[in-house]
Design an enzyme around this catalytic site. Sequence first.
Site, PDB file in Angstrom:
ATOM      1  N   SER A  48       0.825  -1.195   0.000  1.00  0.00           N
ATOM      2  CA  SER A  48       0.000   0.000   0.000  1.00  0.00           C
ATOM      3  C   SER A  48       0.867   1.256   0.000  1.00  0.00           C
ATOM      4  CB  SER A  48      -0.968  -0.053   1.189  1.00  0.00           C
ATOM      5  OG  SER A  48      -2.022   0.854   1.015  1.00  0.00           O
ATOM      6  N   ASP A 187      -5.894  -3.524  -2.314  1.00  0.00           N
ATOM      7  CA  ASP A 187      -4.841  -3.262  -1.333  1.00  0.00           C
ATOM      8  C   ASP A 187      -4.202  -4.539  -0.774  1.00  0.00           C
ATOM      9  OD1 ASP A 187      -3.503  -2.399   1.152  1.00  0.00           O
ATOM     10  OD2 ASP A 187      -4.517  -0.497   0.771  1.00  0.00           O
TER      11      ASP A 187
END
Length: 293
Positions: A48, A187
Site C-alpha cells: 500500500s 490493497d
Amino acid sequence: MKQNKKYRKLKWALVLSGGGAKGLAHVGILKAFADRGFPEPSLVVGTSMGAIVGGLYACGISPAELTRFVLEEFDITAYLDSFVFKLNGPVGKVFQTGQMLGNFATRRGVDSGQGILKLFEVLTQGKTFAETKIPFRCNAVDLVSGKELVFSSGSVARAIRASMSFPAFFEPLVEEKEGLVSQCLVDGGLADNMPVYIARDVGFRRVLAVDVYHFKTVLASDLKTGPHIVYRAIEVAINTMERKRSAPADLTLYTADQASPFNFFRKKELIEVGEQAVREREPQIQAFFSGRQ
C-alpha cells in the site's frame, strides 16, 4: 551523504508497511538512514503506502528527492478525479454524501485511481521491475481468485497502483485477458500489511521492517457512515492478521503517530515522525547494520 564504508558489504532487505497518510513517515525513515550513511537495502518490499514510497525509492528517487517532492509538490487532491475530496464545509459534506453514494452504486470505488496511476508512471519513468535501481516487490489481493499476489515483473507503476487500492475508496486495478476481467486487484494490506515473508522467500536473512500502522479502539459515535464502517472493518481484519504474523523481521521500527490514515496534509510532521523513530532506535539500528543484531 555517502554510505559509511564499514556497512558496504551488508546484504539486507527493507519492508515498509501500509498505513495511508501515516506511510509518509517512511520518507523520514529513508532520509534519516541516508543522512547517517547507512547502506542501501538489497531489496525493498512494500504494501500500500509502503509500496508507493518503497517503489519510488527502488526506482532511483533518493530520500532527499522524495522529501522535496512530498513537501513542495505533492497535493493528493490534484491526482484524484473525485471532487468530493476537494470540498470542505457543510456544502462539501452534502456533495460528498451524494457522490459517494452514487459512486458506490454505479462504480467499483469512489475514485477511479487513474490520476494516481498517471503520477506513478511519471515518477517511475515507466520502469519495469527489471529496470529498478534496487530490486523491488509489492503485494496485492485479487478479488477474483481471493489470493494474494506478489509482483516481481511488469510495470512498477501498475503494481504500486494495485497495492494501494483501498477497497471502496479506490477502484480496484482491473487486468483483462482476451477482453474479459481476469484479475480485480486491491490493497495488499488485506492479505499482509507487513509482508516480511516476501523478503525471506527471496532468501534474505537480515530484514528491517518499518510499521506505521497503529490499531486503537474507537468510539461508537465515530462510526457514523457506511465508509466509516467499511474502513473500520478492514482495520480490524488487518489487526487480527498482524497478531498471527509468522515471519517477524530482525528489527522493526514503529512510528508514533495517531493521525488519520486519510490526513495527507500533515506532510512535514509525518516525515519528522519517521526521522524521530530512527533517532529513538539508533543504537539498535547501528547494531543491525554492523551485523551484531
